[in-house]
Each structure stands twice: as structure tokens, then as C-alpha cells.
Design a protein around this motif. Structure first.
Motif, PDB file in Angstrom:
ATOM      1  N   VAL A  45      -4.491  -2.192   0.762  1.00  0.00           N
ATOM      2  CA  VAL A  45      -5.072  -3.440   1.248  1.00  0.00           C
ATOM      3  C   VAL A  45      -5.905  -3.116   2.477  1.00  0.00           C
ATOM      4  O   VAL A  45      -5.434  -2.454   3.408  1.00  0.00           O
ATOM      5  CB  VAL A  45      -3.982  -4.481   1.578  1.00  0.00           C
ATOM      6  N   ILE A  46      -7.146  -3.565   2.456  1.00  0.00           N
ATOM      7  CA  ILE A  46      -8.108  -3.327   3.530  1.00  0.00           C
ATOM      8  C   ILE A  46      -8.298  -4.648   4.266  1.00  0.00           C
ATOM      9  O   ILE A  46      -8.811  -5.611   3.695  1.00  0.00           O
ATOM     10  CB  ILE A  46      -9.451  -2.837   2.958  1.00  0.00           C
ATOM     11  N   ILE A  52      -3.453  -6.607  14.376  1.00  0.00           N
ATOM     12  CA  ILE A  52      -2.306  -5.819  13.937  1.00  0.00           C
ATOM     13  C   ILE A  52      -1.097  -6.742  13.875  1.00  0.00           C
ATOM     14  O   ILE A  52      -0.614  -7.222  14.912  1.00  0.00           O
ATOM     15  CB  ILE A  52      -2.029  -4.642  14.895  1.00  0.00           C
ATOM     16  N   GLU A  53      -0.634  -7.036  12.670  1.00  0.00           N
ATOM     17  CA  GLU A  53       0.495  -7.944  12.453  1.00  0.00           C
ATOM     18  C   GLU A  53       1.419  -7.301  11.412  1.00  0.00           C
ATOM     19  O   GLU A  53       1.363  -7.650  10.223  1.00  0.00           O
ATOM     20  CB  GLU A  53      -0.004  -9.299  11.963  1.00  0.00           C
ATOM     21  N   GLN A  57       1.381  -8.244   7.471  1.00  0.00           N
ATOM     22  CA  GLN A  57       0.501  -7.378   6.685  1.00  0.00           C
ATOM     23  C   GLN A  57       1.279  -6.566   5.657  1.00  0.00           C
ATOM     24  O   GLN A  57       0.792  -6.327   4.545  1.00  0.00           O
ATOM     25  CB  GLN A  57      -0.309  -6.497   7.632  1.00  0.00           C
ATOM     26  N   ILE A  58       2.500  -6.171   5.986  1.00  0.00           N
ATOM     27  CA  ILE A  58       3.347  -5.510   4.993  1.00  0.00           C
ATOM     28  C   ILE A  58       3.683  -6.480   3.867  1.00  0.00           C
ATOM     29  O   ILE A  58       3.612  -6.128   2.680  1.00  0.00           O
ATOM     30  CB  ILE A  58       4.624  -4.965   5.659  1.00  0.00           C
ATOM     31  N   ALA A  59       4.014  -7.702   4.221  1.00  0.00           N
ATOM     32  CA  ALA A  59       4.330  -8.703   3.201  1.00  0.00           C
ATOM     33  C   ALA A  59       3.122  -8.989   2.317  1.00  0.00           C
ATOM     34  O   ALA A  59       3.254  -9.177   1.100  1.00  0.00           O
ATOM     35  CB  ALA A  59       4.818  -9.990   3.867  1.00  0.00           C
ATOM     36  N   HIS A  70       4.467   2.904  -2.658  1.00  0.00           N
ATOM     37  CA  HIS A  70       4.063   3.163  -1.283  1.00  0.00           C
ATOM     38  C   HIS A  70       3.490   1.891  -0.670  1.00  0.00           C
ATOM     39  O   HIS A  70       3.349   0.874  -1.350  1.00  0.00           O
ATOM     40  CB  HIS A  70       2.997   4.265  -1.255  1.00  0.00           C
ATOM     41  N   ILE A  71       3.136   1.974   0.597  1.00  0.00           N
ATOM     42  CA  ILE A  71       2.368   0.909   1.255  1.00  0.00           C
ATOM     43  C   ILE A  71       1.247   1.588   2.038  1.00  0.00           C
ATOM     44  O   ILE A  71       1.503   2.465   2.860  1.00  0.00           O
ATOM     45  CB  ILE A  71       3.229   0.071   2.217  1.00  0.00           C
ATOM     46  N   THR A  72       0.005   1.189   1.772  1.00  0.00           N
ATOM     47  CA  THR A  72      -1.148   1.697   2.519  1.00  0.00           C
ATOM     48  C   THR A  72      -1.959   0.517   3.027  1.00  0.00           C
ATOM     49  O   THR A  72      -2.419  -0.321   2.239  1.00  0.00           O
ATOM     50  CB  THR A  72      -2.050   2.590   1.649  1.00  0.00           C
ATOM     51  N   LEU A  73      -2.121   0.468   4.339  1.00  0.00           N
ATOM     52  CA  LEU A  73      -2.910  -0.576   4.990  1.00  0.00           C
ATOM     53  C   LEU A  73      -4.008   0.102   5.790  1.00  0.00           C
ATOM     54  O   LEU A  73      -3.775   1.111   6.465  1.00  0.00           O
ATOM     55  CB  LEU A  73      -2.038  -1.396   5.950  1.00  0.00           C
TER      56      LEU A  73
END
Length: 270
Positions: A45-46, A52-53, A57-59, A70-73
């Protein structure tokens, strides 16, 4: 709504081509590569804003990409600095990925391969097997787990071969006799020529092979599209970035991403 502002992120999406699905929202871009769910930077997710939250942002990622491990932000903010708020991600098990996006605006500082090394396109099945072997070898040396990394690389390079066969990309190898000791890919589209997956065998580093490969890739790209801007993305302060700067590349922008890999996995260094 438009795609990413960042040249680095735009060229990321370009290189994926038809493999990617891009979902454009007012606050974010969701990038999916359904055929490669374990490709961390192909499923991310871009965020358009520099806010920065972490929790929100993870949710958001988990709602947009519920089936990946994985999780990529990443933030579409060229020149973004890593502020103290990123410590929140570190405490949550994320690794910070800081990249320089380098471009070439003039002539390259040319470099010939060292004696005994031949630079040529990777073409037949035996060549591609050597590419896969070298990518796995260097990835494992950088901390990846073999049992997970080998199938990932095989799938990743099956896609690479299909893309090269379509004509808008090339893969080059550096050969010491019959043995591949370095390789890189380059893909051209949407006004950019993006280098990919530059690797040199540990036994052959610091001999100018990487620079010679970059020259070969650039020569091909210049024939394909003389107006395309050459783009390389390298880890901040990494050895690879220093090699590219000696070739004549200069800093265009910086990007910051955070990645929480699946258990046991690790982000590779450049």
C-alpha cells in the motif's frame, strides 16, 4: 486520481507490467501482484500523504491485502526523511527500508568488463538456471531462508523470462568462461529505463563487473528508447549505490518504506 508521484515507485509499477493490479484511491494506491503473493514490494500500500499512523495504516493494508503474509507500506513522498515516529513501526516488528532513487541525465562513465569476463544477454534455459542460482546464493547470504527463497525466486524469474520474451526488457549476464558471475535486468516503458536485481558473485566483486553490466544494459535501453530516463534504486549508503554514482548516476529522490516480513524472513541488503 493519478499513479505515484515518485519516479522510483512509478518505475516499480512499470516494471511489473501486466503482472500488476493497481487500485487508485484518493489517499492511497494499492499494488497487487496476484501471481506472486510473496513479492513484498509487488504487494503493498502506497500512501499519498506523509502522515505516519501505524495502527491505522497497518489495518488499512490488512483490509486491502488480506491474503498476503507480509505487510509493506510506503509513502509516495519523494525526499521523505525517516523521522522519530518510525520507531513505532520498529517496535511492532517492522524493518525500515530506505532507498535512493538514482537517475542518469548525461553520458555514463563507461566501464569495460575485466579480462576474461564476457557480458552478453541471458537467453537459453541453462543461462536462466545460472541466474536463478546466483540470485538465490546472494539472497541466502543476505539472510533469506533457502526453503522459502528458492521457490520465490523461481516464480519471480519465470515472470522475468516471460517479460523479456515480450521484447521490452533484457537480462544481461557476466560470464567467467561458462560460469555466470553477475547479472542484471533492465525494462523500458513510460519514459523510464529501470534496472532490476543487480547481483555479482561474492568471488568476483570489486572488479568492475557491476559497472560493466550497467553499461551493457544502458546501451540496450538507449537503442530501445533513446529518450527513456535510466533509473536505479539502491539502499541508502549501500556499496551498490556507490558503484552507480561512479557510473554517473545522481540522486533524484529518496523513499522510505516499512516491511514486516513473514516469520523467519529478512529483507536482503543491496
Amino acid at each position: 486520481m493519478t499513479g505515484p508521484r515518485s519516479l522510483g515507485l512509478r518505475s516499480d509499477v512499470m516494471v511489473l507490467g501486466e503482472l500488476a493490479q493497481v487500485e487508485d484511491h484518493s489517499d492511497r494506491i494499492v499494488l497487487r501482484t496476484p501471481s506472486e503473493p510473496d513479492f513484498w514490494f509487488g504487494n503493498m500500500v502506497i500512501f499519498r500523504s506523509p502522515r505516519i499512523e501505524p495502527a491505522a495504516q497497518i489495518a488499512r493494508f490488512q483490509a486491502d491485502l488480506p491474503d498476503v503474509r507480509h505487510i509493506t507500506l510506503v509513502w509516495d513522498v519523494p525526499g521523505m526523511a525517516e523521522g522519530p515516529e518510525f520507531a513505532q513501526f520498529t517496535r511492532l516488528g517492522f524493518e525500515i527500508d530506505r532507498c535512493d532513487v538514482l537517475t542518469l541525465s548525461g553520458a555514463i562513465n563507461r566501464s569495460s568488463p575485466p579480462d576474461g569476463i564476457e557480458i552478453r544477454p541471458v537467453e537459453d534455459a541453462a543461462d536462466w538456471e545460472q541466474v536463478i542460482a546466483l540470485q538465490v546464493q546472494t539472497g541466502v547470504a543476505d539472510g533469506h531462508v533457502l526453503k522459502d527463497y528458492l521457490p520465490y525466486i523461481r516464480k519471480r524469474f519465470a515472470a522475468r523470462q516471460r517479460q523479456v520474451s515480450q521484447g521490452w526488457g533484457r537480462w544481461f549476464g557476466a560470464f567467467d568462461g561458462p560460469t555466470l558471475v553477475g547479472d542484471l535486468g533492465i525494462f523500458v516503458g513510460e519514459g523510464t529505463a529501470r534496472f532490476q536485481d543487480v547481483e555479482t558473485a561474492q568471488s568476483h566483486r570489486r572488479r568492475g563487473i557491476c559497472a560493466a553490466l550497467v553499461c551493457a544494459g544502458l546501451d540496450w535501453a538507449a537503442r530501445y528508447d533513446p529518450d527513456a530516463v535510466p533509473v536505479i534504486v539502491a539502499n541508502v549508503d549501500g556499496q551498490a549505490g556507490r558503484v552507480y554514482r561512479r557510473c554517473g548516476f545522481t540522486l533524484s529522490e529518496t523513499l522510505v518504506a516499512v516491511v514486516r516480513p513473514p516469520d523467519g524472513a529478512k529483507i536482503a541488503a543491496d
